[in-house]
Design an enzyme around this catalytic site. Structure first.
Site, PDB file in Angstrom:
ATOM      1  N   SER A 144     108.127 -85.962 118.531  1.00  0.00           N
ATOM      2  CA  SER A 144     107.964 -84.929 117.500  1.00  0.00           C
ATOM      3  C   SER A 144     108.196 -83.504 117.990  1.00  0.00           C
ATOM      4  O   SER A 144     108.413 -82.610 117.181  1.00  0.00           O
ATOM      5  CB  SER A 144     106.580 -85.021 116.861  1.00  0.00           C
ATOM      6  OG  SER A 144     105.586 -84.565 117.744  1.00  0.00           O
TER       7      SER A 144
ATOM      8  N   LYS B  23     101.674 -79.770 118.763  1.00  0.00           N
ATOM      9  CA  LYS B  23     102.568 -79.189 117.748  1.00  0.00           C
ATOM     10  C   LYS B  23     102.656 -77.683 117.969  1.00  0.00           C
ATOM     11  O   LYS B  23     101.916 -77.101 118.754  1.00  0.00           O
ATOM     12  CB  LYS B  23     102.047 -79.433 116.322  1.00  0.00           C
ATOM     13  CG  LYS B  23     101.790 -80.875 115.953  1.00  0.00           C
ATOM     14  CD  LYS B  23     103.039 -81.681 115.770  1.00  0.00           C
ATOM     15  CE  LYS B  23     102.653 -83.123 115.434  1.00  0.00           C
ATOM     16  NZ  LYS B  23     103.698 -84.061 115.703  1.00  0.00           N
TER      17      LYS B  23
END
Length: 173
Positions: free
Chosen positions: A39, A82
């Site tokens: 990701s 993230k």
């Protein structure tokens, strides 16, 4: 000449002090984290090991574009990594793959490319941040309807130490 007993005691004391220091450093200063998944590509890669700075956010809140490790809001037993995009009180939206914060388009040079994406305007709640993965098509992030409470942020991704060929500071634009 020191006796065998005092030498053994000295070694045990040294090991105990080292253990206590290691535990304190891990709890309050820096911790290792494994990147699990794609990701955050191309910035971070599956299988890389990071050092996470746990001190910075004791003195200042996360900043836009910081890469953070946090407890996943839907399952706090899991840690995610993230990029911070939206800060408390800001409105975040995505139109045609471009991210807008309070109506202003963000420059995101860390993305490999843009994909058509849409996310309606949402205001980040107080004490939370809105996060996105750099590999948007393959990221479970705030577009799934959750934001990250500041209290769940473990720290700022600081240094990649494994594999050695990738070692270096985590880039923060």
């Amino acid at each position: 000449m020191a006796s065998r007993g005092s030498a053994t005691r000295e070694v045990v004391q040294t090991l105990l002090v080292a253990l206590v220091l290691a535990l304190v450093i891990r709890a309050f200063v820096v911790e290792s984290f494994l990147v699990d998944g794609i990701s955050m590509e191309p910035t971070l890669h599956d299988g890389e090991r990071l050092l996470v700075d746990k001190l910075s956010y004791r003195w200042r809140p996360p900043q836009r574009f910081d890469i953070v490790v946090f407890r996943y809001p839907l399952d706090p037993t899991r840690d995610f990594v993230k990029r911070v995009i939206g800060l408390p009180g800001e409105t975040v939206e995505i139109r045609q793959g471009r991210v807008y914060v309070d109506g202003q388009a963000l420059e995101e040079p860390y993305l490999a490319g843009r994909v058509p994406d849409f996310y309606p305007p949402v205001t980040v709640p107080p004490g939370h941040v809105f996060v996105l993965g750099d590999n948007r098509p393959h990221s479970d992030d705030s577009r799934s309807g959750w934001t990250v409470p500041m209290r769940d942020i473990i720290g700022r991704a600081w240094f990649v130490y494994w594999p050695p060929a990738e070692a270096g500071l985590v880039p923060h634009p």
